[in-house]
Design an enzyme around this catalytic site. Structure first.
Site, PDB file in Angstrom:
ATOM      1  N   GLY A  46       0.776  -1.106   0.044  1.00  0.00           N
ATOM      2  CA  GLY A  46       0.082  -0.096  -0.072  1.00  0.00           C
ATOM      3  C   GLY A  46       1.017   1.331  -0.089  1.00  0.00           C
ATOM      4  CD  GLN A  51       3.576   5.742   2.506  1.00  0.00           C
ATOM      5  OE1 GLN A  51       2.450   5.067   2.185  1.00  0.00           O
ATOM      6  NE2 GLN A  51       4.411   5.006   3.378  1.00  0.00           N
ATOM      7  CB  CYS A  93       5.051   2.452   7.780  1.00  0.00           C
ATOM      8  SG  CYS A  93       4.791   3.948   7.046  1.00  0.00           S
ATOM      9  CG  HIS A 135      -0.447   1.328   7.196  1.00  0.00           C
ATOM     10  ND1 HIS A 135       0.323   0.819   8.031  1.00  0.00           N
ATOM     11  CD2 HIS A 135       0.123   2.293   6.223  1.00  0.00           C
ATOM     12  CE1 HIS A 135       1.590   1.587   7.714  1.00  0.00           C
ATOM     13  NE2 HIS A 135       1.263   2.327   6.896  1.00  0.00           N
TER      14      HIS A 135
END
Ligand SMILES: [Zn+2]
Length: 171
Positions: A46, A51, A93, A135
């Site tokens: 994901g 990001q 992450c 998330h």
């Protein structure tokens, strides 16, 4: 499909809510392509637009990491419309490489958003897909899994992360 650098913990864009997309145009299509390419290259299951440094409410999820085209989900302005139950599993992450934690997540969620063509899309998810949605939805609200840990674990990890931020994330 250019692969973009992934922004790391400590960068402002990761810690502030992202803006809704007003119009799904070529720029959004290009953003989605780059996000998918970046997610697959990482590799990850994901990715949220912040990001890669873009403060927009756009996420991509693919539990198969590109192995099964049917599993690719691209959502613009996603929101959680239902949540129930609880599950706890270890998460990592791409923006916090080398760290993991087990935040409490709902066991079942319903997520609604727009697909790349601007049509409404709804997903019901449980287990890993529910965790992935939670998330990525957190990312567009400026939250990371660290922020969801118990106060003791959160403080401990944040202390370590602040040190990493001071020293700089190596690529
Ligand atoms: Zn993440």
């Amino acid at each position: 499909m250019p692969i973009r650098p992934i922004v790391k913990y400590g960068e402002r864009v990761l810690h502030a809510p992202a803006r809704p997309v007003e119009r799904i145009d070529d720029a959004i299509h290009a953003l989605l392509e780059d996000m998918v390419a970046t997610m697959y290259a990482a590799p990850g299951i994901g990715l949220a637009a912040p990001q890669i440094g873009v403060a927009l409410r756009v996420i991509v999820v693919d539990l198969s990491v590109g192995a099964d085209k049917q599993q690719l989900i691209r959502l613009v302005n996603p929101e959680m419309v239902e949540r129930e139950g609880e599950q706890k599993h270890e998460e990592g992450c791409l923006s916090i490489p080398g760290y993991a934690g087990s935040p409490a997540r709902p066991s079942r969620v319903v997520v609604r958003g727009l697909d790349p063509e601007g049509k409404p899309a709804v997903f019901e998810a449980s287990e890993l897909l529910a965790r992935a949605f939670c998330h990525e939805l957190d990312h567009i609200d400026g939250l990371l899994f660290v922020d969801r840990l118990s106060p003791l674990k959160r403080d401990l990890m944040k202390r370590k992360l602040r040190k990493r931020v001071r020293e700089g994330w190596e690529e």
